[in-house]
Design a protein around this motif. Structure first.
Motif, PDB file in Angstrom:
ATOM      1  N   SER A  36       0.830  -1.204   0.000  1.00  0.00           N
ATOM      2  CA  SER A  36       0.000   0.000   0.000  1.00  0.00           C
ATOM      3  C   SER A  36       0.866   1.256   0.000  1.00  0.00           C
ATOM      4  CB  SER A  36      -0.926  -0.004   1.214  1.00  0.00           C
ATOM      5  OG  SER A  36      -1.632   1.205   1.320  1.00  0.00           O
ATOM      6  N   VAL A  37       1.922   1.259   0.805  1.00  0.00           N
ATOM      7  CA  VAL A  37       2.846   2.399   0.827  1.00  0.00           C
ATOM      8  C   VAL A  37       3.484   2.573  -0.544  1.00  0.00           C
ATOM      9  CG1 VAL A  37       4.959   3.324   1.837  1.00  0.00           C
ATOM     10  CG2 VAL A  37       3.292   2.154   3.294  1.00  0.00           C
ATOM     11  N   MET A  38       3.952   1.474  -1.124  1.00  0.00           N
ATOM     12  CA  MET A  38       4.575   1.522  -2.441  1.00  0.00           C
ATOM     13  C   MET A  38       3.620   2.090  -3.489  1.00  0.00           C
ATOM     14  SD  MET A  38       4.513  -0.266  -5.603  1.00  0.00           S
ATOM     15  CE  MET A  38       3.807  -1.849  -5.163  1.00  0.00           C
ATOM     16  N   ASN A  39       2.377   1.580  -3.509  1.00  0.00           N
ATOM     17  CA  ASN A  39       1.413   2.023  -4.515  1.00  0.00           C
ATOM     18  C   ASN A  39       1.043   3.489  -4.341  1.00  0.00           C
ATOM     19  OD1 ASN A  39      -0.842   1.572  -6.577  1.00  0.00           O
ATOM     20  ND2 ASN A  39      -1.970   2.279  -4.795  1.00  0.00           N
ATOM     21  N   ASN A  40       0.880   3.931  -3.092  1.00  0.00           N
ATOM     22  CA  ASN A  40       0.513   5.322  -2.865  1.00  0.00           C
ATOM     23  C   ASN A  40       1.628   6.281  -3.250  1.00  0.00           C
ATOM     24  OD1 ASN A  40      -2.258   5.903  -1.431  1.00  0.00           O
ATOM     25  ND2 ASN A  40      -1.547   3.927  -0.644  1.00  0.00           N
ATOM     26  N   ILE A  41       2.861   5.889  -3.027  1.00  0.00           N
ATOM     27  CA  ILE A  41       3.984   6.710  -3.485  1.00  0.00           C
ATOM     28  C   ILE A  41       3.998   6.762  -5.011  1.00  0.00           C
ATOM     29  CG2 ILE A  41       6.505   6.821  -3.643  1.00  0.00           C
ATOM     30  CD1 ILE A  41       6.605   5.737  -0.769  1.00  0.00           C
TER      31      ILE A  41
ATOM     32  N   LEU B 134      -3.694  -0.780  -6.204  1.00  0.00           N
ATOM     33  CA  LEU B 134      -3.236  -2.111  -5.817  1.00  0.00           C
ATOM     34  C   LEU B 134      -4.288  -2.687  -4.884  1.00  0.00           C
ATOM     35  CD1 LEU B 134      -0.896  -4.230  -5.833  1.00  0.00           C
ATOM     36  CD2 LEU B 134      -0.059  -3.099  -3.750  1.00  0.00           C
ATOM     37  N   ASN B 135      -4.966  -3.741  -5.338  1.00  0.00           N
ATOM     38  CA  ASN B 135      -6.077  -4.298  -4.566  1.00  0.00           C
ATOM     39  C   ASN B 135      -5.836  -5.757  -4.218  1.00  0.00           C
ATOM     40  OD1 ASN B 135      -7.729  -1.940  -4.665  1.00  0.00           O
ATOM     41  ND2 ASN B 135      -8.167  -2.405  -6.800  1.00  0.00           N
ATOM     42  N   PRO B 136      -5.791  -6.087  -2.907  1.00  0.00           N
ATOM     43  CA  PRO B 136      -5.664  -7.499  -2.509  1.00  0.00           C
ATOM     44  C   PRO B 136      -6.990  -8.219  -2.697  1.00  0.00           C
ATOM     45  CG  PRO B 136      -5.839  -6.097  -0.577  1.00  0.00           C
ATOM     46  CD  PRO B 136      -5.797  -5.179  -1.755  1.00  0.00           C
ATOM     47  N   SER B 137      -6.945  -9.543  -2.774  1.00  0.00           N
ATOM     48  CA  SER B 137      -8.156 -10.341  -2.940  1.00  0.00           C
ATOM     49  C   SER B 137      -7.887 -11.763  -2.493  1.00  0.00           C
ATOM     50  CB  SER B 137      -8.601 -10.334  -4.404  1.00  0.00           C
ATOM     51  OG  SER B 137      -9.613 -11.289  -4.633  1.00  0.00           O
ATOM     52  N   ARG B 138      -8.930 -12.433  -1.988  1.00  0.00           N
ATOM     53  CA  ARG B 138      -8.793 -13.846  -1.609  1.00  0.00           C
ATOM     54  C   ARG B 138      -8.608 -14.724  -2.836  1.00  0.00           C
ATOM     55  NH1 ARG B 138     -13.698 -14.827   2.568  1.00  0.00           N
ATOM     56  NH2 ARG B 138     -14.836 -14.141   0.715  1.00  0.00           N
ATOM     57  N   GLN B 139      -9.097 -14.263  -3.989  1.00  0.00           N
ATOM     58  CA  GLN B 139      -8.910 -15.030  -5.222  1.00  0.00           C
ATOM     59  C   GLN B 139      -7.578 -14.659  -5.859  1.00  0.00           C
ATOM     60  OE1 GLN B 139     -10.587 -17.350  -6.903  1.00  0.00           O
ATOM     61  NE2 GLN B 139     -12.526 -17.485  -5.820  1.00  0.00           N
TER      62      GLN B 139
ATOM     63  N   VAL C  78      12.998   4.178  -2.111  1.00  0.00           N
ATOM     64  CA  VAL C  78      12.392   5.496  -1.931  1.00  0.00           C
ATOM     65  C   VAL C  78      13.169   6.266  -0.877  1.00  0.00           C
ATOM     66  CG1 VAL C  78      10.111   4.663  -2.595  1.00  0.00           C
ATOM     67  CG2 VAL C  78      10.749   4.666  -0.193  1.00  0.00           C
ATOM     68  N   GLY C  79      13.159   7.589  -1.000  1.00  0.00           N
ATOM     69  CA  GLY C  79      13.874   8.431  -0.051  1.00  0.00           C
ATOM     70  C   GLY C  79      13.173   8.501   1.294  1.00  0.00           C
ATOM     71  N   ASP C  80      13.940   8.843   2.328  1.00  0.00           N
ATOM     72  CA  ASP C  80      13.390   8.895   3.683  1.00  0.00           C
ATOM     73  C   ASP C  80      12.257   9.912   3.797  1.00  0.00           C
ATOM     74  OD1 ASP C  80      15.155   6.961   4.473  1.00  0.00           O
ATOM     75  OD2 ASP C  80      16.626   8.356   5.328  1.00  0.00           O
ATOM     76  N   ALA C  81      12.436  11.081   3.188  1.00  0.00           N
ATOM     77  CA  ALA C  81      11.427  12.136   3.302  1.00  0.00           C
ATOM     78  C   ALA C  81      10.123  11.713   2.626  1.00  0.00           C
ATOM     79  CB  ALA C  81      11.949  13.430   2.683  1.00  0.00           C
ATOM     80  N   GLU C  82      10.228  11.130   1.433  1.00  0.00           N
ATOM     81  CA  GLU C  82       9.040  10.695   0.699  1.00  0.00           C
ATOM     82  C   GLU C  82       8.335   9.564   1.443  1.00  0.00           C
ATOM     83  OE1 GLU C  82       7.960   9.830  -3.986  1.00  0.00           O
ATOM     84  OE2 GLU C  82       9.879   9.103  -3.191  1.00  0.00           O
ATOM     85  N   LEU C  83       9.123   8.653   1.980  1.00  0.00           N
ATOM     86  CA  LEU C  83       8.557   7.533   2.728  1.00  0.00           C
ATOM     87  C   LEU C  83       7.864   8.024   3.996  1.00  0.00           C
ATOM     88  CD1 LEU C  83       8.217   4.483   3.183  1.00  0.00           C
ATOM     89  CD2 LEU C  83      10.469   4.477   4.284  1.00  0.00           C
ATOM     90  N   SER C  84       8.511   8.912   4.711  1.00  0.00           N
ATOM     91  CA  SER C  84       7.936   9.437   5.952  1.00  0.00           C
ATOM     92  C   SER C  84       6.643  10.198   5.676  1.00  0.00           C
ATOM     93  CB  SER C  84       8.951  10.360   6.636  1.00  0.00           C
ATOM     94  OG  SER C  84       8.394  10.922   7.800  1.00  0.00           O
ATOM     95  N   ARG C  85       6.650  10.998   4.621  1.00  0.00           N
ATOM     96  CA  ARG C  85       5.455  11.767   4.281  1.00  0.00           C
ATOM     97  C   ARG C  85       4.276  10.848   3.968  1.00  0.00           C
ATOM     98  NH1 ARG C  85       7.541  14.451   0.511  1.00  0.00           N
ATOM     99  NH2 ARG C  85       6.778  13.291  -1.298  1.00  0.00           N
ATOM    100  N   MET C  86       4.532   9.777   3.226  1.00  0.00           N
ATOM    101  CA  MET C  86       3.447   8.865   2.861  1.00  0.00           C
ATOM    102  C   MET C  86       2.946   8.088   4.075  1.00  0.00           C
ATOM    103  SD  MET C  86       1.283   7.816   0.811  1.00  0.00           S
ATOM    104  CE  MET C  86       1.866   8.817  -0.558  1.00  0.00           C
ATOM    105  N   LYS C  87       3.840   7.641   4.933  1.00  0.00           N
ATOM    106  CA  LYS C  87       3.414   6.914   6.128  1.00  0.00           C
ATOM    107  C   LYS C  87       2.586   7.825   7.040  1.00  0.00           C
ATOM    108  CE  LYS C  87       6.717   4.421   8.064  1.00  0.00           C
ATOM    109  NZ  LYS C  87       8.071   4.028   8.483  1.00  0.00           N
ATOM    110  N   ASN C  88       2.983   9.096   7.143  1.00  0.00           N
ATOM    111  CA  ASN C  88       2.195  10.048   7.941  1.00  0.00           C
ATOM    112  C   ASN C  88       0.805  10.239   7.339  1.00  0.00           C
ATOM    113  OD1 ASN C  88       4.270  10.463   9.761  1.00  0.00           O
ATOM    114  ND2 ASN C  88       5.072  12.265   8.698  1.00  0.00           N
ATOM    115  N   TYR C  89       0.759  10.315   6.021  1.00  0.00           N
ATOM    116  CA  TYR C  89      -0.527  10.491   5.335  1.00  0.00           C
ATOM    117  C   TYR C  89      -1.444   9.289   5.581  1.00  0.00           C
ATOM    118  CZ  TYR C  89      -3.835  10.467   1.445  1.00  0.00           C
ATOM    119  OH  TYR C  89      -4.978  10.394   0.680  1.00  0.00           O
ATOM    120  N   LEU C  90      -0.899   8.087   5.455  1.00  0.00           N
ATOM    121  CA  LEU C  90      -1.703   6.873   5.645  1.00  0.00           C
ATOM    122  C   LEU C  90      -2.130   6.717   7.102  1.00  0.00           C
ATOM    123  CD1 LEU C  90       0.259   4.359   3.365  1.00  0.00           C
ATOM    124  CD2 LEU C  90      -1.948   5.445   2.899  1.00  0.00           C
ATOM    125  N   SER C  91      -1.243   7.022   8.024  1.00  0.00           N
ATOM    126  CA  SER C  91      -1.614   6.898   9.444  1.00  0.00           C
ATOM    127  C   SER C  91      -2.665   7.937   9.810  1.00  0.00           C
ATOM    128  CB  SER C  91      -0.377   7.043  10.335  1.00  0.00           C
ATOM    129  OG  SER C  91       0.217   8.322  10.185  1.00  0.00           O
TER     130      SER C  91
END
Length: 688
Positions: free
Chosen positions: A293-298, A325-330, A364-377
Motif C-alpha cells: 500500500s505504501v509503495m502504490n501510494n507513493i 493495488l487491490n488485494p483479494s482472496r482469489q 524510496v527516499g526517507d522524506a518521501e517515505l515518511s510523508r506517505m506513512k504520515n498520510y496513511l496513518s
C-alpha cells in the motif's frame, strides 16, 4: 531570597536540556501506539448468520447491512445474472408491489438498497424496527416478477449500449478480461447476448445458491442496544433455514509470457485510455499488504503520486495519472492508468513503465517515505471517527480470517515499513516484463512505435482478439471538385436542394444525464437560428439573421470573430459544400479512415480566415458521416471536437441526418431529431 533560589533551581533542568538538544535535526519519531479500537458486540444465530453490533448514540439513527461471503462465481453465458438479481430484489415482495414497497420505505423516512451481495437499510431509531421488517421481507419473500425483470433487462441493455461508446468503460471491461481471463469470474463481461439469455429461473437459482444465512453477516451501526439488535435479527432472519455453503475455487490466472500491447481501436477517440495491469499474489492481511500500500501510494495513489507529478505536472500529457493495488482472496490486481492526448500515447506508456521500474529498482527516499506513512496513518486515524469503520474492520476480520488485533496493530506495522520493505513488496508483486498494456484509442494515430514495448495485438470492445485494422485509402483520382459533386448528388441533387426554402428540425439532446430541447431553423438565403433549451429557457442560442450574428450561452454574449461568422454562415446553408468553391475555401483530400466500421473519405477544409477542419464522407454513399476540428486549449494542448451524422432520412427530396453525436472528449451530446419539416412557408420574421 529562598523563593528566588527555588525558581532558579527549577530552571536548571530546562537550561540543561536546552544545552543538550540539537535543534538542527528533527526529533526521532516515537514508537507507534497500539490503537484501542472498540470491539463490536458479536453473536451468531442458530442458522449460522453472524451478527455484529456497533452502538453509537451521536445520532438517533440506525443502519443495518446484510453482506454475503463469496468471491464471485462463474456466470458463463449468463453473465449479469447476479447484478440483475440484486436489482430485482427490491422491486416488490409477495405482499407488496414495487410502488407499495417504495411508498412504505419513504413513509418511514428511510432508505433501502440491494445488490448482488448485499441488502441495507437506514432510518431513524424510532422507525428502524419497521424498516428492518421490510428488509427481511425483501430478502426472504421477494416477488421476482417477470415484468420487473424485463424492465431491468431493458435498462441493463441500454447501459451496455452506452458503454460501447465510452472509452473508459471499454477499457475497464477489456482490462478485466485480459488480466483475469474469460473463464474467471473477475474477467467475465456482460454483453447483449448474455443479458438477453437470463430468465427468472436463473435469478432464483442464483439467490437460492448464494443467499444463505450461514454465508451472511448482519451488521448494525448506530443508536441501538445489542439486546435490541439481537431481538431484531432473530425476528427478521431467525427462521431462515441454513443451507450448504457454495464456494467455487478458480485456477489462478497466469501472467503473460511477456509484456504485450493490446489496442482496442476506437477511431472516434480524441485521447487514449492507457492502462498497465497485472494480477498480484496479495491476500488480505498478508505480509506485503501494508508495504504494498505504501509503495502504490507513493507511485500513483493520488495528487502527490509520482505518476501524477510525471505525466501531468512535468509533461502535461494528461489531467491525471494514478495506480491502484487491490488485494483479494482469489487474486489481486495492480493497475496504472491515464487518459492522454493521442500524440502522447507512446510517451505516456514509456513514462508509466519508467516510474514503475524506478520504484522497483531504487529505494524510496526517507522524506518521501515518511510523508506517505504520515498520510496513511492520519487517514487511518480519521477513519476511526466513523463508527461504520469499526463495523467494517470486524467484518473484514471475519471474512478474511485475520488476527483479532490486526487493525489494532496497523499503525505499529505501518511504522515498521522501511525503504527496503517497500522495494521488496514491489519486486514481489510487480514484474514489468510480464504485464498487460491495454490502450483504447485511435489505432491509426497511436499504434506507430508501440511495438517496442512488446507484441502489438488488437481486440474488439468485448476483449476478443481480432486482426489489425486495415488502413482505408481514398481513390487517388478523386478531386475535391468531383467529391463535392458526388456529395451534392448524394444529398438529393442540386435541384432538390435549391427547392428547399426553409428547413426546421426539432428534437432532444442528451448531455450528462440531462435532456434538452433542440430546434434548428434555416430560412434561405443565409438565415438560421439554433437553440438548446431546458424547461423553455434557452441554454444556448446562435443565429445569423439578415447579416447579424449572435452567439449566446446562458445569457452571456460571445465575441463575434471572422471564424465564428464562417461557422454560422455554414449552418445557414442546407448543404454547405455547395458554397465552398465559390467562397474561396481551400480543399484537399488527405486520405481515408474508418468511421463506424466503414471507409470514409477525409477532406481537409480551410476557410478564408484560416480555420482548418476535416469532413468525412462515406466512401460508398458520399453522405457526410463525421466532422473534426482541432484547436489549442491552454493547459490542455490540442483538443479535437468530432461530430457524427447518422440515420439519414428523406425530407422533401433531400437527405438529412436525424441523429448527431458531438464528441468533445470529456463530454458528449447526443441529438435526435423527431420532427423534420421543409418548406412550411416560414419567413425571416419567424426567427426569434
Amino acid at each position: 531570597m529562598k523563593k528566588q533560589i527555588y525558581i532558579a533551581l527549577l530552571l536548571l533542568p530546562i537550561v540543561s536540556m536546552a544545552q543538550t538538544i540539537d535543534r538542527s535535526k528533527a526529533p526521532a519519531p516515537g514508537k507507534a501506539p497500539l490503537i484501542q479500537i472498540g470491539n463490536p458486540v458479536k453473536f451468531t444465530l442458530a442458522n449460522g448468520m453472524q451478527v455484529f453490533v456497533v452502538k453509537n448514540t451521536k445520532l438517533p439513527r440506525v443502519t443495518a447491512s446484510l453482506a454475503f461471503d463469496y468471491d464471485g462465481f462463474a456466470e458463463g453465458d449468463k453473465a449479469g445474472v447476479a447484478e440483475m438479481a440484486g436489482q430485482l430484489l427490491k422491486r416488490g415482495t409477495t405482499t407488496k408491489s414495487k410502488a407499495q414497497l417504495d411508498e412504505a420505505v419513504e413513509f418511514l423516512g428511510g432508505t433501502m438498497s440491494t445488490s448482488s451481495q448485499s441488502a441495507a437499510v437506514s432510518a431513524l431509531k424510532s422507525n428502524f424496527p419497521a424498516l428492518m421488517s421490510l428488509m427481511a421481507e425483501v430478502v426472504l419473500q421477494p416477488a421476482l416478477a417477470n415484468d420487473e425483470l424485463e424492465k431491468i433487462r431493458k435498462q441493463t441493455l441500454s447501459g451496455i449500449e452506452s458503454s460501447k461508446d465510452d472509452a473508459d468503460a471499454i477499457s475497464g471491461n477489456v482490462v478485466k478480461k485480459l488480466v483475469y481471463g474469460a473463464s474467471h469470474p473477475y474477467g467475465e463481461m456482460m454483453t447483449t447476448k448474455t443479458v438477453n439469455s437470463i430468465t427468472i429461473n436463473d435469478v432464483k437459482s442464483f439467490l437460492s445458491t448464494y443467499w444463505k444465512p450461514n454465508m451472511a453477516y448482519l451488521v448494525f451501526v448506530g443508536d441501538i442496544e445489542p439486546a435490541v439488535a439481537k431481538d431484531l435479527a432473530e425476528k427478521s432472519f431467525g427462521s431462515w433455514a441454513k443451507g450448504t455453503a457454495t464456494k467455487q475455487n478458480f485456477v489462478k490466472p497466469a501472467l503473460p509470457n511477456q509484456t504485450y500491447v493490446a489496442i482496442i481501436d476506437r477511431p472516434a477517440s480524441v485521447q487514449s485510455v492507457v492502462t498497465i495491469a497485472t494480477t498480484v499474489d496479495l491476500l488480505p492481511g498478508s505480509s506485503n499488504v501494508i508495504a504494498g500500500s505504501v509503495m502504490n501510494n507513493i507511485l500513483g495513489g493520488g495528487f502527490s503520486g509520482r505518476l501524477f507529478a510525471n505525466l501531468r505536472e512535468k509533461h502535461a500529457f494528461t489531467y491525471g495519472a494514478y495506480s491502484n493495488l487491490n488485494p483479494s482472496r482469489q487474486v489481486g490486481i495492480f493497475e496504472a492508468s491515464a487518459s492522454v492526448r493521442n500524440e502522447k500515447t507512446d510517451s505516456s506508456v514509456q513514462e508509466l513503465l519508467r516510474e514503475i521500474n524506478i520504484i522497483l529498482n531504487e529505494k524510496v527516499g526517507d522524506a518521501e517515505l515518511s510523508r506517505m506513512k504520515n498520510y496513511l496513518s492520519g487517514g487511518f486515524a480519521r477513519s476511526l471517527e466513523n463508527p461504520a469503520t469499526i463495523a467494517g474492520f470486524a467484518l473484514k476480520i471475519a471474512q478474511n480470517n485475520l488476527p483479532a488485533d490486526y487493525y489494532q496493530k496497523y499503525l505499529t506495522n505501518l511504522a515498521a515499513v522501511d525503504a527496503q520493505k517497500v522495494q521488496d513488496a514491489g519486486k514481489a508483486l510487480l514484474n514489468t516484463s510480464k504485464m498487460h498494456i491495454v490502450i483504447v484509442g485511435n489505432a491509426k494515430q497511436i499504434a506507430k512505435g508501440l511495438d517496442k514495448y512488446g507484441p502489438v495485438k488488437y481486440f474488439d470492445i468485448e476483449g476478443n482478439e481480432i486482426a489489425a485494422p486495415t488502413e482505408a485509402k481514398a481513390d487517388a483520382s478523386l478531386t475535391p471538385a468531383v467529391l463535392i459533386q458526388k456529395v451534392v448528388a448524394a444529398a438529393g441533387g442540386k435541384e432538390a436542394i435549391t427547392a428547399i426554402k426553409d428547413l426546421q428540425l426539432k428534437g432532444t439532446a442528451s448531455v450528462m444525464g440531462q435532456s434538452l430541447d433542440v430546434k434548428q431553423t434555416i430560412i434561405m438565403p443565409g438565415n438560421a437560428v439554433s437553440v438548446m433549451s431546458m424547461g423553455g429557457m434557452a441554454i444556448m442560442k446562435q443565429s445569423v439573421v439578415n447579416g447579424k450574428y449572435s452567439v449566446n450561452q446562458q445569457g452571456m454574449e460571445a465575441p463575434i470573430t471572422d471564424e465564428l461568422k464562417e461557422g454560422l454562415d455554414e449552418a445557414a446553408v442546407i448543404i454547405p459544400e455547395q458554397t465552398y468553391l465559390a467562397k474561396g475555401y481551400k480543399l484537399k483530400i488527405v486520405g481515408a479512415e474508418k468511421v463506424d466500421g466503414k471507409d470514409a473519405i477525409d477532406m481537409e477544409v480551410t476557410t478564408p480566415s484560416g480555420k482548418v477542419s476535416h469532413r468525412f464522407y462515406d466512401a460508398t454513399s458520399f453522405l457526410l458521416v463525421k466532422t473534426a476540428v482541432s484547436q489549442e486549449v491552454p493547459g490542455q494542448g490540442t483538443v479535437t471536437q468530432q461530430q457524427y451524422y447518422k440515420a439519414y432520412k428523406l425530407v422533401n427530396g433531400i437527405q438529412i441526418a436525424s441523429e448527431e453525436v458531438m464528441d468533445m472528449g470529456q463530454m458528449k451530446i447526443n441529438i435526435k431529431y423527431t420532427d423534420m419539416k421543409a418548406n412550411q412557408g416560414l419567413k425571416v420574421t419567424d426567427l426569434k
